[in-house]
Scaffold this active site. Structure first.
Site, PDB file in Angstrom:
ATOM      1  N   HIS A 198      38.734   3.079  14.873  1.00 28.83           N
ATOM      2  CA  HIS A 198      39.155   3.836  13.489  1.00 28.83           C
ATOM      3  C   HIS A 198      40.707   3.560  12.925  1.00 28.83           C
ATOM      4  O   HIS A 198      41.543   4.026  13.529  1.00 28.83           O
ATOM      5  CB  HIS A 198      38.749   5.240  13.367  1.00 28.83           C
ATOM      6  CG  HIS A 198      39.210   6.109  12.277  1.00 28.83           C
ATOM      7  ND1 HIS A 198      38.700   5.720  11.004  1.00 28.83           N
ATOM      8  CD2 HIS A 198      40.046   7.050  11.840  1.00 28.83           C
ATOM      9  CE1 HIS A 198      39.108   6.437  10.118  1.00 28.83           C
ATOM     10  NE2 HIS A 198      40.086   7.164  10.578  1.00 28.83           N
ATOM     11  N   ASP A 212      43.367   3.648  10.565  1.00 25.79           N
ATOM     12  CA  ASP A 212      43.644   4.403   9.102  1.00 25.79           C
ATOM     13  C   ASP A 212      44.488   3.471   8.145  1.00 25.79           C
ATOM     14  O   ASP A 212      45.601   2.712   8.727  1.00 25.79           O
ATOM     15  CB  ASP A 212      44.631   5.586   9.399  1.00 25.79           C
ATOM     16  CG  ASP A 212      43.920   6.974   9.868  1.00 25.79           C
ATOM     17  OD1 ASP A 212      42.819   7.117   9.266  1.00 25.79           O
ATOM     18  OD2 ASP A 212      44.222   7.484  11.019  1.00 25.79           O
ATOM     19  N   ASP A 262      35.826  10.174   9.418  1.00 22.06           N
ATOM     20  CA  ASP A 262      37.330  11.014   9.596  1.00 22.06           C
ATOM     21  C   ASP A 262      37.565  11.966   8.252  1.00 22.06           C
ATOM     22  O   ASP A 262      38.299  12.786   8.088  1.00 22.06           O
ATOM     23  CB  ASP A 262      38.404  10.222   9.471  1.00 22.06           C
ATOM     24  CG  ASP A 262      39.648  10.736  10.234  1.00 22.06           C
ATOM     25  OD1 ASP A 262      39.260  11.986  10.873  1.00 22.06           O
ATOM     26  OD2 ASP A 262      40.875  10.572   9.910  1.00 22.06           O
ATOM     27  N   HIS A 278      41.546   8.184   3.081  1.00 20.98           N
ATOM     28  CA  HIS A 278      41.575   9.866   3.154  1.00 20.98           C
ATOM     29  C   HIS A 278      42.738  10.549   3.740  1.00 20.98           C
ATOM     30  O   HIS A 278      43.046  11.718   4.040  1.00 20.98           O
ATOM     31  CB  HIS A 278      40.569  10.163   4.178  1.00 20.98           C
ATOM     32  CG  HIS A 278      40.620   9.708   5.612  1.00 20.98           C
ATOM     33  ND1 HIS A 278      39.799   8.053   5.630  1.00 20.98           N
ATOM     34  CD2 HIS A 278      41.220   9.843   6.733  1.00 20.98           C
ATOM     35  CE1 HIS A 278      40.225   8.013   6.841  1.00 20.98           C
ATOM     36  NE2 HIS A 278      40.839   9.016   7.800  1.00 20.98           N
TER      37      HIS A 278
END
Length: 982
Positions: free
Chosen positions: A53, A55, A179, A420
């Protein structure tokens, strides 16, 4: 952002020595039999999903994460993750991996040679590397507008198709939203319309999650009643990271799998037992004979060799004893898992509401980020508007036009900013600054496109310039008060509209002239407020305000002619004395609005059009604050960038304001207020012919003595039955009931924060007995609540002195120019009978698509008006052109990507809208044909819906939009080179 970061910034050096051959017969290991998992018979397939994951900014900027710089913040870089993963996949065809964030993969891809690219293509074709989600980022679901979600998803998915498309290419079918901090019904519906068959996420209110675990309802069908869509939904087990103790990356602390019996570190039997215990627990809460095991986490697989080697050992040992332990582990992907589940499970539970608010503990409600970084949220919304206009101008440009700049930079910056941890306001400050930097660079490029394009069409001999700071009453091109001004105003809506344009000036000595009608026009001049001068010390002293009638998808032009002898120019509107004790009434064609003569506070609104004698309700407004909790004996949880936890269960009033100015005009009236201590001010505007009342608030710098969360509260005499409605990403309205959730029994532990919900564009309260409603429309995403009858409050700004322990590791204490941040925004109040309620959709489009204003102070303008919409049939006020974008096409052809939306749902009286595609746009050529695509424009519509039923009401080049439907087309035109659109 992660609640718990598994790939820690620590290096555990592991040397896996050459090991002697060992017996992997686990007969001597005490492994429970299958009967210990209730409800399951036979072997359970464990779908092992290796993933990372990544970001797109959070603790580090996008570039810092990609290149691996700033190891003092976080160790590792995305480029190395992709490098090592590809290397391992090429070595072993049994391994699989999923990747999500195209913003990173695109950058990596562009750095690779031809051989490496072909290897990756082979991995994709062979199913070893699967792109999941496929957007430019993994967008937020609380603070994003649906148009920005569509754009960023399309940006990534279309790029994937361009690189990997072919007869064997399978586009992503899984929305991987693991997330984001809560999930919207609109996003689920949009995902289905893009062709996503499944939606996977990890964050759910802890009470809801516990109930679903108990009832084995962690998988369900998410329905959208308004959009007539559904998507298989999977709630992950234990978030999205590897089980505790089984993260094998370089930055993890967990021990490796040691199979050498002669080593004192030998642990394989115990490690296998631990994993089997974990799988037993997980399987007992799902209904099918399949479970998904996510092996990865934040920025994992920095050393893919190490991760895969240990994972291989674990899988080998468990699979060698399937009969005893009842599990078979396979490398898999979410799409494979979903297919297996759907083949082995019965009917799924239906869900139609959303998943807000999210809480991970009794006093930890993630509702603060609905408002965090209000200036950034507002800037993202403004840049969205600029981007749409920019794409319109590019689409309209003819073959001979020379546009300056391109929309690409802003498209990509907007794609990143939907992440996000971006628009949500939950990154570190230097990362938020970087998001703003990217947007500013893209905005500059698009402003060049807009000004050069409008200059070409208007045949303006001088230079046109954009005024980025009109809301701060500043424009560089109007500073020179010695020249006449040419003003071009573009309307991005497909319907004509009337707007009031405000131009900052140094003096009022101009005549207004409408270049379209060739007539002089009324201008009213008004002084600039002290709050505006505090916001921008360079603000010009007055503003000219005029009424502009704008064509659909086009522009109209106006002129402020310098009056050298100052004769005939209008005086500046004066502030009129008000007599205390008598209510101040401001009347327009639609409303009578009553204000307190001492404070300037709104008291009542009468809608003159609601019934024979109109309808009146009390509508008052206050500014208040919640003091931020810093933790207490009950729970150490403080308020922060993510979490909203007020110190008390009621806000503190910030005192009565003072009416400083009452400025009546013929076109509008303004009421100016200043609140105690001077850091809050407000201007309320009542326009003569508008269906809304504009409230422009300015808040900041917030005092630094303690954490403060600032709200504005509207109290009315409406009876609302503890209910209000909030929009879902600007689309459907979701019913909210105080202290209640529709699908589970809520145990109220935070009565304020637990009743806050995200508002992207509007919130509504309704009195069904009176048949009246109040809708408050917002110019950015904010948190809102209705905590009492007839009441709705909006959090507009926050300044907090503690971190909330969710990973960002710094307080939400924004500053600018050495002081606390000043935020300015607008609310539009629409008060009407419920029969007219549907008008909020039309008003909302006006707020979202702000007129684009460009100004020149030299030269002549020959073509005063132009519009791209050429149909002889006026468009419905509920028709919206979501996208109008030129895309690559063959020689002598023009291709336009067009998304058309019927904005009115059936529940609000929406009816089908028919549109003729062959005469809708003024283009350089004749419509040759069109293709309908899925919402993200990366696959044919037949791969998304049943084509026959979807098109049953279409006729040749006329298509029909059902209520609330969005349809996506590529229109192909044969270019007529003798005709120049721009």
């Amino acid at each position: 952002m992660k609640l718990s970061v598994l790939c820690l910034v620590l290096v555990w050096t592991v040397v896996i020595a050459d090991e002697p051959d060992i017996d992997i017969n686990h007969a001597n290991i005490d492994i429970p039999s299958r009967e210990k998992v209730p409800g399951h018979k036979g072997t359970i397939t464990v779908h092992v999903v290796p993933h990372t994951h990544d970001d797109v900014g959070w603790l580090k900027t996008v570039d810092q994460y990609y290149y691996g710089s700033r190891d003092d913040i976080y160790k590792g870089g995305v480029q190395y993750i992709i490098d090592t993963v590809i290397e391992q996949l090429v070595k072993d065809p049994k391994k699989k991996f999923i990747y999500v964030e195209v913003a990173f993969f695109k950058r990596w891809w562009e750095e690779q040679d031809k051989e490496t690219r072909q290897q990756v293509k082979n991995l994709v074709t062979g199913g070893q590397l699967e792109f999941i989600n496929g957007g430019y980022c993994m967008n937020d679901e609380a603070s994003v507008h649906y148009t920005a979600t569509i754009d960023q998803m399309s940006e990534g998915l279309v790029w994937l198709k361009e690189q990997f498309g072919g007869p064997h290419y399978n586009p992503p079918t899984i929305a991987w939203q693991i997330d984001p901090f809560g999930h919207s019904s609109a996003h689920a519906a949009l995902s289905a319309q893009m062709g996503m068959k499944g939606l996977f996420f990890a964050r759910m209110h802890y009470q809801d999650y516990d109930k679903r675990k108990k009832n084995k309802d962690l998988e369900y069908k998410w329905l959208s009643v308004e959009s007539d869509t559904s998507v298989f939904t999977h709630v992950m087990w234990d978030m999205y990271w590897a089980p505790s103790g089984f993260c094998f990356d370089t930055n993890c602390r967990d021990a490796p799998m040691v199979t050498n019996k002669n080593s004192p570190e030998f642990n394989v039997y115990q490690r296998v037992q631990d994993m089997v215990d974990y799988l037993e627990n997980q399987a007992s809460h799902y209904r099918s004979g399949n479970i998904m095991l996510t092996m990865g986490g934040d920025f994992c697989y920095q050393n893919a060799h190490k991760y895969f080697k240990n994972l291989d050992i674990l899988m080998e040992y468990i699979n060698a004893n399937t009969t005893a332990n009842g599990f078979k582990m396979i490398y898999s992907t979410p799409s494979q898992y979903m297919d297996a589940v759907l083949k082995s499970i019965g009917a799924l539970q239906n869900k139609t509401d959303d998943l807000f608010p999210y809480a991970d503990g009794p006093h930890s409600y993630w509702t603060g980020y609905f408002t965090s970084r209000p200036a950034l949220k507002g800037y993202v919304r403004d840049c969205n508007n600029v981007l749409q206009v920019c794409k319109h101008v590019e689409a309209a440009a003819g073959v001979e036009d020379k546009l300056s700049g391109s929309s690409e930079l802003l498209r990509l910056a907007m794609g990143v900013s939907q992440h996000h941890d971006a628009v949500s306001g939950t990154s570190k400050q230097h990362v938020a600054n970087d998001y703003a930097r990217r947007l500013a660079a893209g905005q500059t490029e698009c402003e060049n496109v807009i000004t050069s394009g409008l200059k070409a069409k208007a045949v303006y001999t001088g230079k046109l310039e954009a005024c980025r700071l009109l809301n701060e009453s500043y424009c560089e091109v109007t500073q020179d008060g010695n020249r006449s001004l040419s003003i071009v105003v573009y309307n991005a809506r497909v319907t004509p509209r009337v707007e009031y344009i405000r131009i900052p000036l140094t003096h009022p000595h101009y005549h207004g002239y409408n270049l379209v009608t060739q007539q002089y026009m009324q201008i009213e001049y008004i002084k600039v407020s002290p709050a505006t001068r505090a916001l921008n010390p360079n603000a010009l002293p007055i503003e000219a305000v005029f009424r502009a009638e704008l064509p659909p998808l086009g522009f109209a032009s106006f002129q402020l002619k310098l009056s050298l002898n100052y004769l005939g120019s209008s005086p500046v509107l004066r502030s009129v004395p008000v007599y205390y004790g008598e209510d101040l009434m401001v009347e327009s064609k639609i409303y009578k609005v009553y204000f307190d003569s001492r404070t300037g506070a709104m008291k009542m609104i009468t809608n003159k059009l609601a019934g024979l004698s109109g309808r009146t309700d009390k509508v008052t407004q206050r500014f208040m604050e919640y003091s931020s909790s810093t933790g207490d004996k009950v729970d150490k949880q403080p308020s922060g960038a993510y979490i909203f936890r007020p110190l008390n269960d009621s806000p503190d009033d910030l005192g009565d304001p003072v009416l400083t100015d009452y400025i009546p005009g013929e076109q509008f009236t303004e009421i100016w207020q200043t609140f105690p201590d001077g850091w809050i001010s407000q201007v309320t505007r009542v326009y003569n012919d508008k269906f809304y009342i504009e409230v422009e608030w300015t808040v900041g710098p917030i005092p630094l003595d303690h954490g403060r969360e600032i709200i504005t509260r509207y109290d009315t005499s409406l009876s609302t039955n503890k209910t209000f409605y909030t929009d879902s990403n600007g689309r459907e309205l979701v019913k909210r009931v105080l202290n209640k959730q529709p699908t589970w029994d809520l145990n109220v532990t935070e009565p304020i924060a637990g009743n806050y919900y995200p508002v992207n564009t509007r919130a509504t309260i309704v009195d069904s007995t009176k048949g009246m409603q109040l809708t408050v429309l917002t110019d950015r995403s904010q948190g809102a609540a209705s905590l009492a009858e007839g009441q709705v409050e909006f959090m507009v700004h926050r300044r907090i002195l503690k971190d909330d322990y969710r990973g960002v590791a710094e307080p939400l204490n924004e500053t600018a120019n050495g002081h606390g941040l000043i935020a300015r925004g607008k609310h539009w109040l629409f008060y009407s009978d419920t029969m007219s309620y549907h008008m909020h959709r039309d008003i909302g489009l006006d707020m979202f698509y702000k007129p684009s204003v460009v100004i020149g102070n030299e030269g002549e303008l020959e073509v005063p008006t132009w519009n791209f919409y050429k149909s002889s049939t006026p468009a419905s006020e509920y028709l919206n052109v979501v996208t109008l974008q030129k895309i690559p096409s063959a020689e002598n052809t023009t291709a336009l990507l067009v998304r058309l939306e019927n904005t009115l749902p059936a529940s609000e009286g929406g009816k089908p809208i028919s549109v003729r595609l062959d005469d809708m746009f003024g283009t350089p050529g004749k419509l040759k044909g069109y293709q309908e695509l899925g919402l993200a424009a990366d696959r044919d519509i037949a791969k998304v819906v049943d084509y026959k039923s979807h098109t049953q009401y279409d006729d040749a080049d006329t298509i029909t939009l059902q209520p609330f439907q969005i349809r996506t087309f590529v229109l192909n035109f044969v270019t007529n080179e003798t005709e120049n659109t721009f």
